[in-house]
Design a protein around this motif. Structure first.
Motif, short mmCIF file in Angstrom:
data_model
loop_
_atom_site.label_atom_id
_atom_site.label_comp_id
_atom_site.label_asym_id
_atom_site.label_seq_id
_atom_site.Cartn_x
_atom_site.Cartn_y
_atom_site.Cartn_z
N GLY A 45 -6.05 2.54 -0.68
CA GLY A 45 -6.45 1.63 0.39
C GLY A 45 -5.32 0.88 1.07
O GLY A 45 -5.56 -0.04 1.84
N TRP A 46 -4.06 1.29 0.82
CA TRP A 46 -2.93 0.60 1.50
C TRP A 46 -3.00 0.80 3.02
O TRP A 46 -2.47 -0.01 3.77
CB TRP A 46 -1.59 1.11 0.95
CG TRP A 46 -1.33 0.64 -0.44
CD1 TRP A 46 -1.69 1.27 -1.60
CD2 TRP A 46 -0.70 -0.60 -0.83
NE1 TRP A 46 -1.33 0.50 -2.68
CE2 TRP A 46 -0.71 -0.64 -2.24
CE3 TRP A 46 -0.12 -1.66 -0.12
CZ2 TRP A 46 -0.17 -1.70 -2.97
CZ3 TRP A 46 0.42 -2.71 -0.85
CH2 TRP A 46 0.39 -2.73 -2.25
N ASN A 47 -3.69 1.86 3.44
CA ASN A 47 -3.82 2.11 4.88
C ASN A 47 -4.72 1.09 5.56
O ASN A 47 -4.78 1.01 6.79
CB ASN A 47 -4.39 3.52 5.11
CG ASN A 47 -5.64 3.78 4.29
OD1 ASN A 47 -5.68 3.50 3.10
ND2 ASN A 47 -6.66 4.31 4.92
N ASN A 48 -5.46 0.28 4.78
CA ASN A 48 -6.31 -0.76 5.38
C ASN A 48 -5.56 -2.05 5.67
O ASN A 48 -6.14 -2.99 6.20
CB ASN A 48 -7.51 -1.05 4.47
CG ASN A 48 -8.41 0.16 4.32
OD1 ASN A 48 -8.75 0.81 5.30
ND2 ASN A 48 -8.77 0.49 3.10
N PHE A 80 -8.95 10.10 4.00
CA PHE A 80 -8.84 8.63 3.96
C PHE A 80 -7.89 8.22 2.84
O PHE A 80 -7.06 7.35 2.98
CB PHE A 80 -10.22 7.98 3.73
CG PHE A 80 -11.13 8.13 4.91
CD1 PHE A 80 -10.87 7.44 6.09
CD2 PHE A 80 -12.23 8.97 4.84
CE1 PHE A 80 -11.72 7.59 7.19
CE2 PHE A 80 -13.07 9.13 5.94
CZ PHE A 80 -12.81 8.44 7.11
N TYR A 81 -8.03 8.92 1.69
CA TYR A 81 -7.14 8.62 0.57
C TYR A 81 -5.69 8.98 0.94
O TYR A 81 -4.75 8.25 0.65
CB TYR A 81 -7.59 9.36 -0.70
CG TYR A 81 -6.54 9.23 -1.78
CD1 TYR A 81 -6.35 8.02 -2.44
CD2 TYR A 81 -5.68 10.29 -2.08
CE1 TYR A 81 -5.35 7.86 -3.37
CE2 TYR A 81 -4.68 10.14 -3.02
CZ TYR A 81 -4.51 8.92 -3.66
OH TYR A 81 -3.50 8.76 -4.56
N LEU A 82 -5.52 10.14 1.60
CA LEU A 82 -4.16 10.59 1.94
C LEU A 82 -3.50 9.66 2.98
O LEU A 82 -2.28 9.52 3.00
CB LEU A 82 -4.18 12.04 2.45
CG LEU A 82 -4.53 13.08 1.37
CD1 LEU A 82 -4.60 14.47 1.97
CD2 LEU A 82 -3.53 13.06 0.21
N ALA A 83 -4.32 8.99 3.82
CA ALA A 83 -3.76 8.01 4.76
C ALA A 83 -3.14 6.85 3.99
O ALA A 83 -2.12 6.26 4.40
CB ALA A 83 -4.85 7.50 5.70
N ASN A 84 -3.73 6.53 2.82
CA ASN A 84 -3.18 5.50 1.95
C ASN A 84 -1.83 5.96 1.37
O ASN A 84 -0.87 5.20 1.30
CB ASN A 84 -4.22 5.20 0.85
CG ASN A 84 -3.62 4.93 -0.50
OD1 ASN A 84 -3.08 3.86 -0.75
ND2 ASN A 84 -3.71 5.90 -1.39
N VAL A 85 -1.76 7.25 0.99
CA VAL A 85 -0.50 7.81 0.44
C VAL A 85 0.59 7.76 1.52
O VAL A 85 1.74 7.39 1.25
CB VAL A 85 -0.73 9.25 -0.08
CG1 VAL A 85 0.58 9.89 -0.52
CG2 VAL A 85 -1.73 9.26 -1.22
#
Length: 430
Positions: free
Chosen positions: A66-69, A108-113
């Motif tokens: 969730g770092w992308n949020n 969505f998870y990979l956007a966090n990566v």
């Protein structure tokens, strides 16, 4: 954008906010002394719930996604904290290998990566993404919804080191919570820093141990502030040897639920709270919002239908559930656009770097919001105007509320550091 509290019972939370603001120097000194004695987890996110009469952490994640949020305004703080964290562990670090979860189809998870890769790149490291997924046999480039690309490469294991082809990192950052156990490829790496350590993964970690540590921390913090620690601590009990699939061991669960509900009722009576108490039963080593149910009366457990039992029987990666934690339910009295909201605070090293509200329009005040259909609204933690504003009326200032959230989240961070020390297989014995 700040959710509003929809409860007449804001007295205790406003008083808590005032106490925290009045005691800022003492609180910050207390944290400073804690970090002289204990090592904070490398990074962490904490789910909080604000009931108006109580503010408590309900979950602490040591492999936060969730770092992308986080908003662009929060990035400078995250980069600075990443620099501080890396400098402390390996000042000469040059290459960082980031190991994500295996679900490479979840964009969505990979956007966090990708966001984590960006943060550490800006902190001055060469960052590449190495997958331990056996299906990844050659570099694989994936295009994310925003048009950004991310490349997953198969990890290469040497005798004592882990890396990629032509890439030898001194630090390995796990963003994989090891629910299915630590893969052998990550074991016995004596020359590289593995962050967080393997014993932070769900194959070893237990929620009950974390909340036991948190209870200890909240008692000491309560003493410092002169408050009842219950105002910041969810009571809990533990129950082992449950088999939901077979419907066995549910009597122990019923007894535990009954006893905890009675304790909550006594507290509600003491504070004149008219809400109906509830508990949340969770897998003791669960993650991703799986293996969770809300119980308002122990009798509900008698007639659990097969669907409810199946939902509780396994967690991520199909791991069976045998140990559960029964946690005091904390209502969430915050609303955003008429949807229930809970704050999630993100930290790196010992610093709060930002966060967001998890909001869910279809869930109730006593339900788990980490479920399909949830949305994220960033918290404006990191803007310079959001340092505490002294002299403001309690409950009227967003910065003061966010500062209070940051304090409670950092208490959970301290508890996580105790927990990791207690489970460290290589701890020095004096």
């Amino acid at each position: 954008m700040v959710p509003h509290l929809i409860t007449a019972l804001t007295g205790p939370i406003n008083e808590l906010e005032q106490r925290i603001l009045d005691s800022t120097p003492a609180i910050e000194r207390w944290f400073r002394l804690e970090w002289m004695e204990h090592t904070p987890p490398f990074y962490c996110s904490v789910d909080l719930r604000n009931a108006g009469f109580k503010l408590a952490p309900v979950d602490t994640n040591l492999f936060p996604g969730g770092w992308n949020n986080l908003t662009p305004a929060m990035l400078p703080l995250a980069v600075q904290s990443a620099m501080a964290a890396v400098e402390k562990i390996c000042p000469e670090a040059k290459n960082l290998l980031l190991i994500p979860e295996n679900h490479s189809r979840n964009t969505f998870y990979l956007a966090n990566v990708a966001q984590l890769q960006r943060i550490f790149h800006m902190a001055g490291l060469n960052v590449r993404i190495g997958s331990v997924d056996p299906e990844i046999k050659a570099p694989k480039t994936i295009t994310l919804p925003g048009g950004e690309e991310i490349t997953l490469e198969p990890v290469v294991r040497g005798k004592r080191r882990l890396g990629l082809k032509n890439f030898d990192p001194c630090t390995i950052l796990l963003n994989n919570d090891l629910s299915a156990g630590a893969p052998g490829i990550l074991e016995d790496l004596h020359e590289q820093y593995l962050l967080p350590p393997l014993h932070a993964g769900w194959s070893v970690r237990r929620k009950s141990r974390h909340f036991q540590s948190y209870e200890e921390v909240s008692k000491r913090f309560g003493k410092l502030l002169g408050i009842d620690p219950w105002l910041i601590n969810p009571m809990f009990a533990k129950c082992g040897e449950v088999d939901f699939a077979e419907g066995q061991g549910l009597d122990c669960l019923q007894t535990g639920v009954d006893a905890l509900l009675a304790k909550i009722r006594r507290k509600y009576k003491e504070y004149g709270i008219r809400e109906k108490p509830f508990v949340v039963v969770k897998a003791d080593n669960g993650t991703y919002g799986m293996g969770i149910m809300t119980v308002r009366d122990a009798a509900e457990l008698q007639g659990l239908n097969r669907r409810s039992r199946n939902k509780m029987a396994v967690v991520k990666d199909g791991r069976p559930v045998h140990d559960v934690i029964i946690q005091e339910g904390v209502l969430t009295a915050e609303r955003m656009h008429d949807a229930v909201a809970e704050p999630v605070v993100y930290m790196m090293d010992r610093y709060v770097v930002g966060g967001f509200y998890r909001i869910h329009a279809d869930r109730g005040v006593d339900e788990n919001l980490n479920a399909p259909g949830s949305r994220f609204v960033p918290l404006a933690f990191a803007e310079s105007t959001h340092l505490p504003q002294h002299g403001m009326k309690p409950g009227a200032s967003a910065p003061n509320r966010f500062y209070m959230y940051g304090v409670i989240a950092r208490l959970a961070l301290v508890a996580a550091s105790y927990e990791l020390e207690a489970t460290d297989p290589e701890a020095e014995v004096y």
